[in-house]
Design an enzyme around this catalytic site. Sequence first.
Site, PDB file in Angstrom:
ATOM      1  CB  CYS A   1       5.627 -28.842  -4.149  1.00 14.94           C
ATOM      2  SG  CYS A   1       5.905 -27.282  -3.230  1.00 14.94           S
TER       3      CYS A   1
ATOM      4  CG  PHE B   1       1.550 -23.644  -2.538  1.00 13.55           C
ATOM      5  CD1 PHE B   1       1.079 -24.752  -1.686  1.00 13.55           C
ATOM      6  CD2 PHE B   1       2.072 -22.701  -2.223  1.00 13.55           C
ATOM      7  CE1 PHE B   1       1.303 -24.746  -0.462  1.00 13.55           C
ATOM      8  CE2 PHE B   1       2.581 -22.567  -0.935  1.00 13.55           C
ATOM      9  CZ  PHE B   1       2.185 -23.611  -0.081  1.00 13.55           C
TER      10      PHE B   1
END
Length: 423
Positions: A170, A411
């Site tokens: 992200c 992540f």
Amino acid sequence: MSPTNRTVVVTGIGATTPLGGDAASTWEGLIAGKSGVKPLEQDWAADQAVKIAAPVAVEPTEVIPRPQARRLDRSAQFALVAAKEAWADAGFEAKAGEDPTIDPDRLGAVIASGIGGVTTLLDQYDVLKEKGVRRVSPHTVPMLMPNSPSANVGLAVGARAGVHTPVSACASGAEAIGYAIEMIRTGRADVVVAGGTEAAIHPLPIAAFGNMMAMSKNNDDPQGASRPYDTARDGFVLGEGAGVVVLESAEHAAKRGARVYAEAVGQGISADAHDIVQPEPEGRGISHALQNLMDRNDLDPAEIVHVNAHATSTPAGDIAELKALRKVFGDDADHFAVSATKSMTGHLLGGAGGVETVATVLALYHRVAPPTINVENLDPEAEANADVVRGEARKLPVEGRIAALNDSFGFGGHNVVLAFRTV
């Protein structure tokens, strides 16, 4: 000024998001506090625990000719829509080599995606299982490649200085823009088209995120489901779309008389080295990225008046980010107007940093911070560490030079912070 420390500016913006099919309508939606989250209408949603998402407001096939769209994964379609808007917005009338104001050998493209052509991969696997080998599309490989969005944008604008695809979950979109800034600063390019895209509203990603308890299951209230900093937040809402900016050396922009939205001050990058999914709870890695940004760039903390926070609406991540801002900036953080625009767009994964860069640049350009919606009960830890813009948009200082940060985390512990400043 040395060619290894050139000033970089933003001269074009483009977006296609759950709030609108272009940057202007997206910005209008953000300022109005509009939610793009909806119930999933596909048949497969009936079996899902998560039955909501934030699809784009305008289908890319309304912009891209259908024969071309059929050869592009949805993520590449979004990237191309946003890039074409940004390219035209920057004042370029044709691709490099045809437009005399830009040399193709001095033009780059950096478009990121966290997942890439996942819908193409999964859909074509279904075709293989159900209809056999001969029915698999010959365009499958160039469609599913993670670099497909960047490659297609590079082809569209005629970029020959380098075409790149950072993949950092992200944080991908923000890392792409940070990489583009460095391409210009170090003299590799004069102009770079940069941003992020994602198209992952599909049963497998939704089932997987849902089963790991990362997504909101507030199916009865789709528009209220993404609620960063609220005590009842229970995970993010998956969105889709793309955000792209045209970055340019200040000298090149001035030479062609381009309109400048903001200066792209620089980036700060770090990694948590903590967990593949969970953020470091005290925000130490984020703090390092913020400190790296301040140490490597000419930026006064007193200039910073706005932060477009990563704030996905997860219990742990939202607070870790605010703790990091407080740790690095101390009392200076009191004058940061913090906005969590994912409350309206949902979380675009690898596209988030691109769309939120567009929002950050426009916040500076118009001197107004978008609201964070759905905050009915502000988390006490958020209240203690930040001034969250809630309810309605807030005006930023109308005089003097001001700056803003755009935070993105992913992540794997990837942390990227971008800084922009008025000119």
